[in-house]
Design a protein around this motif. Structure first.
Motif, PDB file in Angstrom:
ATOM      1  N   ALA A  25       0.825  -1.205   0.000  1.00 29.81           N
ATOM      2  CA  ALA A  25       0.000   0.000   0.000  1.00 29.81           C
ATOM      3  C   ALA A  25       0.865   1.262   0.000  1.00 29.81           C
ATOM      4  CB  ALA A  25      -0.942  -0.001   1.200  1.00 29.81           C
ATOM      5  N   ALA A  26       1.948   1.203   0.744  1.00 31.47           N
ATOM      6  CA  ALA A  26       2.829   2.367   0.823  1.00 31.47           C
ATOM      7  C   ALA A  26       3.693   2.501  -0.418  1.00 31.47           C
ATOM      8  CB  ALA A  26       3.722   2.255   2.058  1.00 31.47           C
ATOM      9  N   GLN A  27       3.766   1.425  -1.179  1.00 30.48           N
ATOM     10  CA  GLN A  27       4.662   1.405  -2.336  1.00 30.48           C
ATOM     11  C   GLN A  27       3.944   1.656  -3.644  1.00 30.48           C
ATOM     12  OE1 GLN A  27       7.795   1.153  -1.669  1.00 30.48           O
ATOM     13  NE2 GLN A  27       7.633   0.476   0.450  1.00 30.48           N
ATOM     14  N   MET A  28       2.678   1.989  -3.560  1.00 29.52           N
ATOM     15  CA  MET A  28       1.955   2.275  -4.790  1.00 29.52           C
ATOM     16  C   MET A  28       2.431   3.604  -5.346  1.00 29.52           C
ATOM     17  SD  MET A  28      -0.344  -0.203  -4.882  1.00 29.52           S
ATOM     18  CE  MET A  28      -1.027   0.539  -6.331  1.00 29.52           C
ATOM     19  N   PRO A  29       2.397   3.740  -6.656  1.00 27.11           N
ATOM     20  CA  PRO A  29       2.743   5.026  -7.265  1.00 27.11           C
ATOM     21  C   PRO A  29       1.979   6.176  -6.617  1.00 27.11           C
ATOM     22  CG  PRO A  29       2.640   3.368  -8.942  1.00 27.11           C
ATOM     23  CD  PRO A  29       2.255   2.698  -7.661  1.00 27.11           C
ATOM     24  N   VAL A  30       0.691   5.964  -6.327  1.00 29.56           N
ATOM     25  CA  VAL A  30       0.030   6.913  -5.429  1.00 29.56           C
ATOM     26  C   VAL A  30      -0.129   6.192  -4.100  1.00 29.56           C
ATOM     27  CG1 VAL A  30      -1.963   8.339  -4.961  1.00 29.56           C
ATOM     28  CG2 VAL A  30      -1.266   7.922  -7.335  1.00 29.56           C
ATOM     29  N   PRO A  31       0.762   6.482  -3.171  1.00 31.31           N
ATOM     30  CA  PRO A  31       0.704   5.753  -1.894  1.00 31.31           C
ATOM     31  C   PRO A  31      -0.699   5.847  -1.294  1.00 31.31           C
ATOM     32  CG  PRO A  31       2.730   6.981  -2.039  1.00 31.31           C
ATOM     33  CD  PRO A  31       1.888   7.419  -3.216  1.00 31.31           C
TER      34      PRO A  31
ATOM     35  N   ASN B 217      22.570  -3.749  -6.683  1.00 27.34           N
ATOM     36  CA  ASN B 217      21.944  -4.858  -5.959  1.00 27.34           C
ATOM     37  C   ASN B 217      21.057  -4.352  -4.842  1.00 27.34           C
ATOM     38  OD1 ASN B 217      23.081  -7.659  -6.832  1.00 27.34           O
ATOM     39  ND2 ASN B 217      24.851  -6.268  -6.808  1.00 27.34           N
ATOM     40  N   ALA B 218      19.842  -4.860  -4.810  1.00 30.45           N
ATOM     41  CA  ALA B 218      18.954  -4.580  -3.681  1.00 30.45           C
ATOM     42  C   ALA B 218      19.280  -5.595  -2.585  1.00 30.45           C
ATOM     43  CB  ALA B 218      17.493  -4.709  -4.099  1.00 30.45           C
ATOM     44  N   THR B 219      18.847  -5.314  -1.388  1.00 29.66           N
ATOM     45  CA  THR B 219      19.196  -6.202  -0.274  1.00 29.66           C
ATOM     46  C   THR B 219      18.222  -7.367  -0.129  1.00 29.66           C
ATOM     47  OG1 THR B 219      17.897  -4.793   1.180  1.00 29.66           O
ATOM     48  CG2 THR B 219      20.253  -4.357   1.034  1.00 29.66           C
ATOM     49  N   ALA B 220      17.115  -7.310  -0.830  1.00 30.04           N
ATOM     50  CA  ALA B 220      16.139  -8.395  -0.770  1.00 30.04           C
ATOM     51  C   ALA B 220      15.202  -8.247  -1.955  1.00 30.04           C
ATOM     52  CB  ALA B 220      15.340  -8.345   0.538  1.00 30.04           C
ATOM     53  N   TYR B 221      14.415  -9.278  -2.210  1.00 26.48           N
ATOM     54  CA  TYR B 221      13.469  -9.207  -3.321  1.00 26.48           C
ATOM     55  C   TYR B 221      12.123  -8.667  -2.856  1.00 26.48           C
ATOM     56  CZ  TYR B 221      16.283 -11.619  -6.885  1.00 26.48           C
ATOM     57  OH  TYR B 221      17.221 -11.940  -7.827  1.00 26.48           O
ATOM     58  N   THR B 222      12.127  -7.510  -2.233  1.00 24.37           N
ATOM     59  CA  THR B 222      10.878  -6.945  -1.736  1.00 24.37           C
ATOM     60  C   THR B 222      10.661  -5.523  -2.240  1.00 24.37           C
ATOM     61  OG1 THR B 222      11.911  -5.986   0.216  1.00 24.37           O
ATOM     62  CG2 THR B 222      11.122  -8.254   0.416  1.00 24.37           C
ATOM     63  N   ALA B 223       9.415  -5.069  -2.157  1.00 32.31           N
ATOM     64  CA  ALA B 223       9.089  -3.717  -2.588  1.00 32.31           C
ATOM     65  C   ALA B 223       9.857  -2.697  -1.746  1.00 32.31           C
ATOM     66  CB  ALA B 223       7.590  -3.479  -2.469  1.00 32.31           C
ATOM     67  N   GLN B 224       9.931  -3.003  -0.471  1.00 28.63           N
ATOM     68  CA  GLN B 224      10.669  -2.140   0.443  1.00 28.63           C
ATOM     69  C   GLN B 224      12.114  -1.960   0.017  1.00 28.63           C
ATOM     70  OE1 GLN B 224      11.188  -0.666   3.674  1.00 28.63           O
ATOM     71  NE2 GLN B 224      10.053  -2.000   5.076  1.00 28.63           N
TER      72      GLN B 224
ATOM     73  N   GLY C 264      13.290  -2.398  -2.853  1.00 23.86           N
ATOM     74  CA  GLY C 264      13.315  -1.668  -4.110  1.00 23.86           C
ATOM     75  C   GLY C 264      13.237  -0.170  -3.866  1.00 23.86           C
ATOM     76  N   HIS C 265      12.369   0.172  -2.940  1.00 20.92           N
ATOM     77  CA  HIS C 265      12.218   1.582  -2.596  1.00 20.92           C
ATOM     78  C   HIS C 265      13.538   2.152  -2.062  1.00 20.92           C
ATOM     79  CE1 HIS C 265       9.381   4.897  -1.557  1.00 20.92           C
ATOM     80  NE2 HIS C 265      10.387   5.214  -0.755  1.00 20.92           N
ATOM     81  N   CYS C 266      14.138   1.408  -1.157  1.00 22.85           N
ATOM     82  CA  CYS C 266      15.414   1.842  -0.582  1.00 22.85           C
ATOM     83  C   CYS C 266      16.484   1.974  -1.645  1.00 22.85           C
ATOM     84  CB  CYS C 266      15.903   0.837   0.453  1.00 22.85           C
ATOM     85  SG  CYS C 266      14.909   0.830   1.920  1.00 22.85           S
ATOM     86  N   ALA C 267      16.567   0.967  -2.493  1.00 22.70           N
ATOM     87  CA  ALA C 267      17.586   0.986  -3.536  1.00 22.70           C
ATOM     88  C   ALA C 267      17.383   2.201  -4.428  1.00 22.70           C
ATOM     89  CB  ALA C 267      17.524  -0.294  -4.350  1.00 22.70           C
ATOM     90  N   ALA C 268      16.135   2.473  -4.743  1.00 24.07           N
ATOM     91  CA  ALA C 268      15.844   3.619  -5.600  1.00 24.07           C
ATOM     92  C   ALA C 268      16.327   4.896  -4.924  1.00 24.07           C
ATOM     93  CB  ALA C 268      14.349   3.692  -5.875  1.00 24.07           C
ATOM     94  N   GLU C 269      16.029   4.960  -3.655  1.00 25.40           N
ATOM     95  CA  GLU C 269      16.386   6.155  -2.895  1.00 25.40           C
ATOM     96  C   GLU C 269      17.906   6.309  -2.801  1.00 25.40           C
ATOM     97  OE1 GLU C 269      14.147   6.149   0.602  1.00 25.40           O
ATOM     98  OE2 GLU C 269      14.848   8.117   1.298  1.00 25.40           O
ATOM     99  N   ASN C 270      18.567   5.196  -2.547  1.00 24.82           N
ATOM    100  CA  ASN C 270      19.992   5.254  -2.249  1.00 24.82           C
ATOM    101  C   ASN C 270      20.921   5.185  -3.446  1.00 24.82           C
ATOM    102  OD1 ASN C 270      19.265   5.375   0.415  1.00 24.82           O
ATOM    103  ND2 ASN C 270      19.374   3.152   0.668  1.00 24.82           N
TER     104      ASN C 270
ATOM    105  N   LEU D 259       8.260  -6.959  -7.386  1.00 26.14           N
ATOM    106  CA  LEU D 259       8.182  -6.274  -6.107  1.00 26.14           C
ATOM    107  C   LEU D 259       9.215  -5.147  -6.061  1.00 26.14           C
ATOM    108  CD1 LEU D 259       5.927  -7.612  -4.685  1.00 26.14           C
ATOM    109  CD2 LEU D 259       7.537  -9.222  -3.675  1.00 26.14           C
ATOM    110  N   LEU D 260      10.404  -5.462  -6.480  1.00 25.62           N
ATOM    111  CA  LEU D 260      11.455  -4.465  -6.578  1.00 25.62           C
ATOM    112  C   LEU D 260      10.998  -3.317  -7.482  1.00 25.62           C
ATOM    113  CD1 LEU D 260      13.884  -5.270  -4.945  1.00 25.62           C
ATOM    114  CD2 LEU D 260      14.748  -6.554  -6.910  1.00 25.62           C
ATOM    115  N   ALA D 261      10.406  -3.690  -8.606  1.00 28.91           N
ATOM    116  CA  ALA D 261       9.947  -2.682  -9.569  1.00 28.91           C
ATOM    117  C   ALA D 261       8.903  -1.759  -8.933  1.00 28.91           C
ATOM    118  CB  ALA D 261       9.378  -3.362 -10.812  1.00 28.91           C
ATOM    119  N   MET D 262       8.035  -2.345  -8.121  1.00 32.93           N
ATOM    120  CA  MET D 262       7.015  -1.526  -7.478  1.00 32.93           C
ATOM    121  C   MET D 262       7.648  -0.513  -6.537  1.00 32.93           C
ATOM    122  SD  MET D 262       3.880  -4.013  -6.639  1.00 32.93           S
ATOM    123  CE  MET D 262       3.172  -5.022  -7.930  1.00 32.93           C
ATOM    124  N   GLY D 263       8.603  -0.984  -5.778  1.00 34.95           N
ATOM    125  CA  GLY D 263       9.285  -0.081  -4.856  1.00 34.95           C
ATOM    126  C   GLY D 263       9.991   1.035  -5.611  1.00 34.95           C
TER     127      GLY D 263
END
Lengths: 369, 369
Positions: A316-322, B247-254, B256-262, B285-289
């Motif tokens: 939910a937090a990771q949606m393009p529109v969170p 490399n992301a640290t895991a195969y999760t949306a989270q 992915g979000h972190c990797a994008a940020e960092n 999932l990574l893509a979503m993040g």
DNA sequence: CTGAAAGCGCTTACAG
DNA sequence: CTGAAAGCGCTTACAG
């Protein structure tokens, strides 16, 4: 005594060769082997395993040494047969594919495996028929307990299972019968929270996309919606809120997409001034499907229409529109359910209710129409 | 014979009252009860259950009538002890929370429960240590078989379990040892497909956000990326493609979000003309993040940057920007794995490989920079 | 084809 | 405290 250790029928070709032909899977050591090695009776071996304190220290040491040397592990099947209970804990959810349940299941597994239990996860597909079959199967397995998301409001099969002595705790079930412990959130209050948020933002035409009408969750969330509306009217004295209630066919993103396509979009396009400015979806998956369709159809969120969900699944937090949503503490729910199950049936059945919390993100805003 | 039917120790207070005090859970009927009612020996009862044809029709009928009347169900624990195998099938995945695994697990459950088995679903958290412990526990349970997503590339514990006689099939494991059947997709080809798609669209600066470097999936997808690049250069004769691997640290949306940020966003902002115009994420999932972060940072997809994923989880199509991705047929994978397991160990170990397919949606387009 | 008996691997009163 | 024995509920050669 003749050569007694083998079953009469179990003499496979390899067994005819020397006792431990290297390529043959060695038979796992049993209590007898440990007893023989330690020079005690099997009873004593069992005693050091099950009632450590009732055995003389030196015997215990010898037995433990033998256990270690042989790498002995008790056979859980035999233990289950003799004790009448196995290390299995059955968990039955509606849908293995729904992140809400899986978050909870992951939490359950954490506490169960920490305590040495094995989780058996199955799905009832929200069918009372499948639920009954599964519960019976689990009962026959002599599982240590069952964690169930009930589809059957009468709780018939669950009650029977519990009466037969299998601990049961209901998960995500509000109207649990007195005798069966349960863990859930206050769905009704959660739904009210969502509507209050929308009302506070200034929305007066609201669409509620509920799940299937015959599910308990749906009924309660609808009640919560109506609570909030009633409260609002009482407060403002005005009857100026228009609610449209729609039902999706399932709590999935797909169903949300379909509902958006087939009914939500029509409501949205009403030209008689009744078109909703906000949509409350009965769960996040539904909200995702709705947002997806809305975007394709050219609506912007939250500018054209606000969307709020329910659950707060990780995505939910990771949606393009969170997504703004009502958070259920899935982790805590799962943990509490598992702990309640293991804590024993001695105490009277407890019913734990967790509070949902409004989590504001970016999919809701003031109405512009 | 004295009153022999009760265990000497098991005489609870209630048992002292009339045999069937209504509030006491009735003891489930056993073979003996059926035998008594049908007027045959327990052996015959067992025979009609296990070898229907070797029993005279009239006896069979009487026994079946008794079974029906009593509602008799064999005790699976006793059967397991005696037969050496239980109706349980263990399924071990990396993460209960990953839709990819859960889609496959749902398919597995479908075939397993159709055949009368119960699925035991657990998570190894991609840890070889947890994997070993779980496999040993399942072995002791005498499960009918194990479906494993292996974390351990040496396949040591799995090989041992298989050698001990428990059927094992590896799921989502490409380099399975000869002796153990496996089901997987061609990760390498899939990754190549993704890159080829990007190349064909005109992208020449590509970022590959991979999963943890030490996972087999990651290694193979990286190889596929390099394959595609090598092939492209060979074809065009030009060395004009720039690849950035993260490399992301895991195969999760989270993650992915972190990797994008960092890291991803830094690459994207390079002013030396090396900024990627497209990102290939090693799973959806990574893509979503990543998309989530990108949007917050003001990038538009696919106008500013194209994103392509891997897996095609159900949500991929439901994203506000529907995700272009490499589809793994999770359903078929799960079904095939379960069927392979049940089909018996008689045939030589088979290794099934499924083909990934490029699924074009809206998150990829021609580069605009 | 059927019945009686052994045994799967353990646990638990019970007597010594 | 320890050992011998019964038994959990079933299945399977084996003798009749």
């Amino acid at each position: 005594m003749t050569p007694p250790r083998r079953t009469p029928e179990g003499t496979s070709p390899q067994d005819a060769t020397t006792a431990s032909s290297p390529s043959v899977p060695r038979k796992a050591p049993g209590v007898k082997d440990v007893a023989a090695l330690a020079g005690v009776s099997v009873g004593s071996v069992s005693n050091v395993i099950n009632r450590r304190d009732s055995v003389r220290p030196d015997v215990r040491e010898r037995v433990e040494a033998a256990i270690a040397q042989l790498g002995y592990k008790p056979n859980p099947t035999a233990q289950a047969l003799r004790r009448g209970t196995s290390p299995l804990v059955g968990v039955a959810v509606f849908d293995l594919t729904n992140p809400f349940f899986m978050e909870a299941a992951a939490a359950m597994e954490r506490v169960l495996s920490r305590e040495g239990y094995i989780m058996t996860l199955s799905s009832t597909h929200a069918s009372v028929q499948e639920e009954r079959e599964l519960l019976e199967a689990l009962g026959r397995q002599a599982v240590r307990g069952v964690l169930l998301t009930p589809a059957d409001c009468t709780h018939e099969a669950a009650t029977r299972l519990a009466a037969e002595g299998t601990p049961v705790v209901l998960f995500d079930a509000a109207n649990a019968p007195e005798g069966i412990p349960s863990v859930s959130i206050d769905d009704r209050a959660g739904a009210a929270l969502a509507i209050e948020h929308l009302l506070a933002l200034g929305h007066r035409r609201i669409c509620f996309l509920n799940g299937p009408a015959d599910m308990r969750q749906s009924a309660q969330r609808l009640a919560g919606v109506e609570d909030a509306l009633a409260h609002w009217q009482q407060l403002t004295g005005a009857d100026n809120v228009r609610l449209t209630v729609l039902n999706a066919t399932a709590y999935t993103a797909q169903a949300g997409h379909c509902a958006a396509e087939n009914s939500v979009s029509q409501a949205l396009q009403a030209t008689d001034g009744t078109a909703p400015t906000a949509i409350f979806c009965a769960n996040d998956l539904l909200a995702m499907g709705v947002m997806s369709y809305l975007r394709v159809s050219g609506w912007t969120i939250p500018t054209d229409v606000s969307v709020i969900g329910f659950d707060d699944i990780p995505l939910a937090a990771q949606m393009p529109v969170p997504l703004t949503t009502i958070r259920q503490p899935m982790d805590e729910l799962g943990t509490a359910a598992a702990e309640l199950l293991l804590s024993g049936t001695d105490t009277p059945a407890r019913h734990l209710t967790f509070n949902p919390v409004l989590t504001i993100r970016e999919s809701t805003a003031h109405p512009t129409r």
